[in-house]
Write an enzyme that holds these catalytic residues in place. Structure first.
Site, PDB file in Angstrom:
ATOM      1  N   HIS A   1     -26.588  29.325  55.566  1.00 31.45           N
ATOM      2  CA  HIS A   1     -26.619  30.413  54.588  1.00 31.45           C
ATOM      3  C   HIS A   1     -25.370  30.437  53.709  1.00 31.45           C
ATOM      4  O   HIS A   1     -25.448  30.703  52.503  1.00 31.45           O
ATOM      5  CB  HIS A   1     -26.784  31.743  55.320  1.00 31.45           C
ATOM      6  CG  HIS A   1     -27.445  32.806  54.511  1.00 31.45           C
ATOM      7  ND1 HIS A   1     -28.170  33.822  55.058  1.00 31.45           N
ATOM      8  CD2 HIS A   1     -27.500  33.022  53.182  1.00 31.45           C
ATOM      9  CE1 HIS A   1     -28.638  34.616  54.115  1.00 31.45           C
ATOM     10  NE2 HIS A   1     -28.233  34.144  52.960  1.00 31.45           N
TER      11      HIS A   1
ATOM     12  N   GLY B   1     -33.077  38.184  38.487  1.00 33.73           N
ATOM     13  CA  GLY B   1     -31.889  39.020  38.392  1.00 33.73           C
ATOM     14  C   GLY B   1     -31.991  40.261  39.256  1.00 33.73           C
ATOM     15  O   GLY B   1     -31.620  41.356  38.855  1.00 33.73           O
ATOM     16  N   ARG B   2     -32.518  40.056  40.489  1.00 32.95           N
ATOM     17  CA  ARG B   2     -32.725  41.165  41.434  1.00 32.95           C
ATOM     18  C   ARG B   2     -33.563  42.277  40.812  1.00 32.95           C
ATOM     19  O   ARG B   2     -33.362  43.457  41.068  1.00 32.95           O
ATOM     20  CB  ARG B   2     -31.383  41.692  41.945  1.00 32.95           C
ATOM     21  CG  ARG B   2     -30.577  40.611  42.652  1.00 32.95           C
ATOM     22  CD  ARG B   2     -29.278  41.126  43.230  1.00 32.95           C
ATOM     23  NE  ARG B   2     -28.614  40.036  43.956  1.00 32.95           N
ATOM     24  CZ  ARG B   2     -27.794  39.140  43.411  1.00 32.95           C
ATOM     25  NH1 ARG B   2     -27.512  39.214  42.121  1.00 32.95           N
ATOM     26  NH2 ARG B   2     -27.256  38.182  44.129  1.00 32.95           N
TER      27      ARG B   2
ATOM     28  N   PHE C   1     -33.771  43.140  37.628  1.00 32.80           N
ATOM     29  CA  PHE C   1     -33.298  43.674  36.352  1.00 32.80           C
ATOM     30  C   PHE C   1     -33.961  42.988  35.159  1.00 32.80           C
ATOM     31  O   PHE C   1     -34.274  43.632  34.146  1.00 32.80           O
ATOM     32  CB  PHE C   1     -31.777  43.540  36.258  1.00 32.80           C
ATOM     33  CG  PHE C   1     -31.200  44.171  35.020  1.00 32.80           C
ATOM     34  CD1 PHE C   1     -31.080  45.546  34.916  1.00 32.80           C
ATOM     35  CD2 PHE C   1     -30.781  43.386  33.950  1.00 32.80           C
ATOM     36  CE1 PHE C   1     -30.559  46.133  33.761  1.00 32.80           C
ATOM     37  CE2 PHE C   1     -30.252  43.957  32.806  1.00 32.80           C
ATOM     38  CZ  PHE C   1     -30.141  45.337  32.701  1.00 32.80           C
TER      39      PHE C   1
ATOM     40  N   TYR D   1     -31.207  39.135  57.550  1.00 32.27           N
ATOM     41  CA  TYR D   1     -31.982  40.210  56.931  1.00 32.27           C
ATOM     42  C   TYR D   1     -32.491  41.149  58.021  1.00 32.27           C
ATOM     43  O   TYR D   1     -33.389  40.814  58.785  1.00 32.27           O
ATOM     44  CB  TYR D   1     -33.164  39.652  56.138  1.00 32.27           C
ATOM     45  CG  TYR D   1     -32.797  38.639  55.075  1.00 32.27           C
ATOM     46  CD1 TYR D   1     -31.525  38.621  54.504  1.00 32.27           C
ATOM     47  CD2 TYR D   1     -33.717  37.694  54.642  1.00 32.27           C
ATOM     48  CE1 TYR D   1     -31.192  37.688  53.536  1.00 32.27           C
ATOM     49  CE2 TYR D   1     -33.393  36.760  53.669  1.00 32.27           C
ATOM     50  CZ  TYR D   1     -32.138  36.761  53.125  1.00 32.27           C
ATOM     51  OH  TYR D   1     -31.810  35.824  52.176  1.00 32.27           O
TER      52      TYR D   1
END
Length: 316
Positions: free
Chosen positions: A123, A205-206, A208, A55
């Site tokens: 990861h 859902g990120r 959403f 990240y």
């Protein structure tokens, strides 16, 4: 804060904080604002923090390290290694070779400003390196006291079994939400049988499933979701039916849709934690409060029935 019990008895907050949301993947980010969110997380008892060297790359670990200064003992800290992201070439690869495992750990420890990582994940599984070799290197880091617990991310059931045979795996981190339910068939039963915890990433859902994102225009420039198949205009329009089902239950219950989505994930078992990400204190507070939301059998059945709605768009 309600707790989840992962493998080897590791207790974490059932609702943790996915710090990826504070990285470049979601567009421009304000460091001072992110630090305020991390401060508030500790005030709320949200002390299970998840980051990764990818990240930024690297800058998210540095941010978390700054927030941890002087209070490392208050956080169960998770980070990840294995995905190579060359900022000069925008190139990605996967490396699970023992030498890389050790060097990546040392680099993360420096950036985080700590002498140990509580939960260290691979990861993504390296298809060119036997999982036994990767986990063997992780086991050595445990023996040296640099890592307390080992995790995997997005591993299949057979790989989890093999890894667990080398050294106890504490947690598997994989996507799980009301629009990403693949793990229900084989992965969740496998980790439960083996005594491994499950950490759900993107449980909203990120974003959403909260109902806050109606079109790609609601996302800032540079947000990777603009290129995600599920966030294409036609996909969002179709997937809105799932959000409407969540909103109906949230309205009846007098809570936010995101809290219903999180409560559904947490109801999967006492070994399940969720790590929603946010840059906003209001959403952080809302997410933490979701740990206390209890779904009735009827509400759970109605949410489970949303699986009949065909999700449009691949996860990536």
């Amino acid at each position: 804060m309600r707790q989840a019990v992962l493998g080897q008895g590791l207790q974490v907050g059932a609702v943790g904080l996915g710090c990826m949301g504070m990285s470049d993947f979601y567009g421009d980010s304000d460091r001072a604002g992110n630090l305020r969110v991390l401060d508030r997380a500790l005030e709320l008892g949200c002390s299970f923090w998840d980051t990764s060297d990818i990240y930024g790359p690297f800058t998210n670990e540095e941010l978390v390290g700054a927030a941890l200064k002087g209070r490392r003992d208050r956080v169960v800290l998770a980070t990840k290694f294995g995905v190579i992201r060359d900022p000069r070439l925008s190139d990605r690869g996967i490396d699970g070779r023992p030498a890389y495992v050790k060097s990546a750990c040392e680099a993360s420890l420096r950036r985080l400003g700590t002498d140990h990582i509580d939960l260290y994940y691979q990861h993504r599984v390296d298809p060119l390196t036997p999982i036994e070799e990767t986990v063997g290197a992780l086991a050595q880091l445990v023996a040296e006291g640099k890592v307390r617990h080992i995790g995997l991310s997005e591993a299949d059931a057979a790989t989890i079994e093999r890894a667990h045979g080398v050294h106890p795996i504490t947690a598997l981190q994989t996507e799980l939400s009301l629009w990403s339910r693949d793990v229900e068939a084989e992965i969740l039963p496998t980790v439960t049988r083996l005594g491994i915890g499950f950490v759900a990433y993107s449980p909203l859902g990120r974003g959403f499933l909260t109902g806050a994102i109606a079109s790609p225009g609601d996302l800032q420039a540079g947000d990777w979701r603009r290129t995600n198949p599920r966030f294409a205009p036609e996909a969002m329009a179709a997937n809105r039916k799932i959000v409407e089902g969540i909103q109906a239950i949230a309205s009846e219950k007098g809570v936010a849709p995101g809290q219903i989505a999180l409560a559904w994930v947490l109801a999967k078992g006492p070994n399940v934690a969720a790590i929603p990400g946010t840059r906003h204190i209001g959403y952080l507070e809302q997410n933490c409060a979701a740990a206390e939301v209890t779904l009735s059998p009827r509400e759970t059945a109605d949410l489970d029935a949303l699986s009949a709605i065909q999700v449009v768009g691949a996860r990536y």
